[in-house]
Scaffold this motif. Structure first.
Motif, short mmCIF file in Angstrom:
data_model
loop_
_atom_site.label_atom_id
_atom_site.label_comp_id
_atom_site.label_asym_id
_atom_site.label_seq_id
_atom_site.Cartn_x
_atom_site.Cartn_y
_atom_site.Cartn_z
N VAL A 105 58.25 87.55 46.89
CA VAL A 105 57.95 86.10 46.85
C VAL A 105 58.87 85.21 47.94
O VAL A 105 58.65 83.92 48.03
CB VAL A 105 58.25 85.44 45.62
N ASN A 146 60.07 89.30 42.44
CA ASN A 146 60.06 88.72 40.99
C ASN A 146 59.70 89.81 39.95
O ASN A 146 59.06 89.75 39.00
CB ASN A 146 59.01 87.50 40.88
N LYS A 174 60.83 89.00 36.25
CA LYS A 174 59.93 88.07 35.67
C LYS A 174 60.67 86.74 35.32
O LYS A 174 60.39 86.25 34.19
CB LYS A 174 58.85 88.52 34.61
N LEU A 230 59.31 80.09 42.51
CA LEU A 230 58.12 80.82 43.14
C LEU A 230 57.51 80.18 44.12
O LEU A 230 57.18 80.56 45.17
CB LEU A 230 57.18 81.41 41.90
N LEU A 274 50.28 83.28 44.93
CA LEU A 274 50.91 82.94 43.42
C LEU A 274 49.66 83.03 42.29
O LEU A 274 50.27 82.92 41.27
CB LEU A 274 51.40 81.51 43.72
N GLU A 291 51.28 85.12 39.51
CA GLU A 291 52.88 84.84 39.23
C GLU A 291 53.22 83.67 38.59
O GLU A 291 54.33 83.76 37.76
CB GLU A 291 53.61 84.87 40.52
#
Length: 240
Positions: free
Chosen positions: A4, A54, A57, A64, A123, A126
């Motif tokens: 990311v 990531n 998480k 992000l 993204l 994400e």
């Protein structure tokens, strides 16, 4: 891209600290993968690259968006910073500053549209909140929105005066929606999008220019059912 954010530093420690500062995260919040680190972490002849994943998480949507947006822009060979990330009911808005803002915006905002498309693509799965990301450089989209709203009113006035419809320049869905929404409350004016693909043109016309238009108005008399469905559904998206 399975990371990311990407940046570099003189040493492994420098690169990781820079990444943490930019994203506003701690070392335990993500995985930091480095390349080019010298023996014992001493200064290397070449910059040390760090990529942030990531996989835990733990990164916030803000981190992000910041990381992916800056990485996409860096791949264009441009340095930039994110001033703020604003959250609205429909979107996140990343406000970007750069000395090369003109290059990032491009002709009629086309380069900026492409950057925004890539950011949203990367993204897609994400973000914790399922919102689109609107990328703005040097407040271009804000200024463009103000301009388009004034343009819509001016063109509507011209159409009412001479009775002839007016076809605006090709615009992305976000900009077409600005035109549609600005004029939807005018009981004497209707709008419709024409063309194919991402960039379409908006026609502004009087309701009585074509008798059939009056029947196609919405129940409140303020909106044409010719209103582009894509424009209505995408909100601030540019990549439908």
């Amino acid at each position: 891209m399975n990371f990311v954010y990407e940046t570099d530093g003189k040493t492994k420690g420098d690169a990781i600290r820079k990444a943490m500062d930019v994203l506003g995260v701690g070392e335990d919040d993500a995985t930091f993968i480095t390349e080019g680190a010298s023996l014992l972490g001493l200064v290397s002849r070449k910059p040390v690259t760090v990529r942030v994943k990531n996989d835990k998480k733990k990164l916030s949507d803000n981190a992000l968006i910041r990381g992916v947006t800056l990485t996409v822009i860096a791949r264009l060979g441009v340095e930039a910073e994110i001033e703020t990330i604003e959250e609205t009911d429909e979107n996140y808005v990343a406000h970007v500053n750069s000395e090369d803002s003109g290059f990032l915006i491009g002709r009629q905002g086309r380069t900026l549209d492409a950057i925004q498309f890539l950011v949203n693509l990367l993204l897609n799965k994400e973000l914790k909140k399922k919102k689109r990301v609107l990328v703005d450089v040097a407040r271009y989209r804000e200024r463009r929105k103000d301009y388009l709203k004034k343009l819509a009113r001016n063109i509507a006035g011209r159409v009412m005066k001479n009775g002839k419809s007016f076809l605006l320049e090709a615009m992305n869905p976000y900009e077409r929606r600005i035109i549609h929404l600005e004029l939807e409350g005018d009981a004497k004016i209707t709008t419709e999008s024409e063309g194919n693909g991402l960039y379409k043109r908006v026609r502004v016309m009087r309701i009585d220019e074509n008798p059939g238009n009056r029947k196609r108005r919405g129940g409140n008399g303020n909106r044409s059912q010719d209103y582009d469905e894509d424009d209505d559904n995408i909100g601030n998206r540019i990549d439908d």
